[in-house]
Write a protein that holds these residues in place. Structure first.
Motif, PDB file in Angstrom:
ATOM      1  N   ALA A   1       4.009   0.848   2.704  1.00 11.07           N
ATOM      2  CA  ALA A   1       4.019  -0.190   3.630  1.00 11.07           C
ATOM      3  C   ALA A   1       3.774  -1.579   2.796  1.00 11.07           C
ATOM      4  O   ALA A   1       2.937  -1.745   2.265  1.00 11.07           O
TER       5      ALA A   1
ATOM      6  N   SER B   1      -1.806  -4.411   4.949  1.00  9.82           N
ATOM      7  CA  SER B   1      -2.413  -3.456   5.905  1.00  9.82           C
ATOM      8  C   SER B   1      -2.936  -2.250   5.105  1.00  9.82           C
ATOM      9  O   SER B   1      -2.487  -2.266   3.813  1.00  9.82           O
TER      10      SER B   1
ATOM     11  N   LEU C   1      -2.922   1.690   4.047  1.00  9.39           N
ATOM     12  CA  LEU C   1      -2.192   2.865   4.390  1.00  9.39           C
ATOM     13  C   LEU C   1      -2.668   4.282   3.485  1.00  9.39           C
ATOM     14  O   LEU C   1      -3.003   4.000   2.271  1.00  9.39           O
TER      15      LEU C   1
ATOM     16  N   TRP D   1       4.965   6.124  15.275  1.00 12.67           N
ATOM     17  CA  TRP D   1       3.724   5.756  15.023  1.00 12.67           C
ATOM     18  C   TRP D   1       2.815   5.794  16.369  1.00 12.67           C
ATOM     19  O   TRP D   1       3.693   5.551  17.391  1.00 12.67           O
TER      20      TRP D   1
ATOM     21  N   LYS E   1       6.618  -6.824   8.104  1.00 17.08           N
ATOM     22  CA  LYS E   1       6.151  -5.329   7.742  1.00 17.08           C
ATOM     23  C   LYS E   1       7.073  -4.342   7.516  1.00 17.08           C
ATOM     24  O   LYS E   1       7.770  -4.403   8.684  1.00 17.08           O
TER      25      LYS E   1
ATOM     26  N   VAL F   1       8.497  -0.365   6.301  1.00 19.69           N
ATOM     27  CA  VAL F   1       7.936   0.731   5.743  1.00 19.69           C
ATOM     28  C   VAL F   1       8.947   1.378   4.815  1.00 19.69           C
ATOM     29  O   VAL F   1      10.166   1.232   5.435  1.00 19.69           O
TER      30      VAL F   1
ATOM     31  N   MET G   1      -2.190   4.171   9.180  1.00 22.32           N
ATOM     32  CA  MET G   1      -2.326   2.682   8.807  1.00 22.32           C
ATOM     33  C   MET G   1      -3.162   1.996   9.472  1.00 22.32           C
ATOM     34  O   MET G   1      -3.256   2.079  10.664  1.00 22.32           O
ATOM     35  N   SER G   2      -3.980   0.828   8.970  1.00 27.86           N
ATOM     36  CA  SER G   2      -4.595  -0.266   9.470  1.00 27.86           C
ATOM     37  C   SER G   2      -4.028  -1.522   9.537  1.00 27.86           C
ATOM     38  O   SER G   2      -3.587  -1.805   8.606  1.00 27.86           O
ATOM     39  N   THR G   3      -3.839  -2.031  10.802  1.00 26.77           N
ATOM     40  CA  THR G   3      -3.425  -3.575  10.811  1.00 26.77           C
ATOM     41  C   THR G   3      -4.111  -4.178  11.744  1.00 26.77           C
ATOM     42  O   THR G   3      -4.890  -3.912  12.664  1.00 26.77           O
TER      43      THR G   3
ATOM     44  N   GLN H   1       0.699  -1.122   0.019  1.00 26.69           N
ATOM     45  CA  GLN H   1       0.160  -0.019   0.006  1.00 26.69           C
ATOM     46  C   GLN H   1       1.003   1.163   0.074  1.00 26.69           C
ATOM     47  O   GLN H   1       1.947   1.290   0.790  1.00 26.69           O
TER      48      GLN H   1
END
Length: 175
Positions: free
Chosen positions: A47, A85, A87, A126, A57, A59, A103-105, A35
């Motif tokens: 990500a 995830s 982003l 983060w 994961k 970045v 970001m969603s995880t 993403q």
């Protein structure tokens, strides 16, 4: 196919999608399910899921000024699961500074509970917030999208292989 041959990268168009150009690819073996989001400088933050190595994961920033790649070491681990995830470049009505990344995880290797992570410094630092309705719930592949600066759409895979969606207010997340 050979999983070690997977690479994350980008293609781009300068003419509204009439033609496409090959951009660049991250050198990390097995990087996939990427993403990306653009920051105010024109840099792209990626990500990437890593299939065969830890951390699972990473970045990475593609710098617009010279097309070089910068691997970022975030202050947190996003999880220990090989999973995609979401982003985005997120707006936030509570802060008028430069755009943030969100970001969603899933929370952990058990693929439970959804976290929304926010970075105000380009992906280095983060903060994590829990979506309360997912406590104890299966959460796998996730996506996040802007609706308004305060409202976000979160889509996540559920245990039955389908998807659940939530429109969340950022004020309702638990730090």
């Amino acid at each position: 196919y050979n999983v070690a041959d997977f690479r994350s990268g980008y293609i781009y168009s300068d003419d509204n999608g009439l033609t496409w150009n090959i951009g660049g690819f991250i050198s990390t073996p097995s990087s996939n399910e990427v993403q990306c989001a653009e920051d105010l400088n024109g840099d792209l933050l990626f990500a990437c899921r890593i299939e065969i190595a830890a951390p699972h994961k990473i970045v990475v920033r593609l710098k617009d000024i010279d097309n070089s790649w910068e691997y970022i070491t975030p202050n947190i681990s996003f999880n220990d699961t090989t999973i995609m995830s979401g982003l985005i470049q997120g707006d936030n009505i509570y802060d008028d500074s430069a755009n943030k990344f969100m970001m969603s995880t899933c929370k952990n290797a058990d693929r439970t509970e959804l976290l929304v992570h926010t970075s105000y410094d380009g992906g280095y630092t983060w903060r994590s917030y829990l979506l309360p309705s997912t406590i104890g719930q299966f959460v796998a592949y996730t996506c996040i999208e802007n609706i308004t600066p305060e409202l976000k759409l979160l889509i996540r895979e559920n245990i039955a292989g389908g998807f659940n969606a939530s429109v969340i207010n950022l004020k309702n997340l638990i730090a």
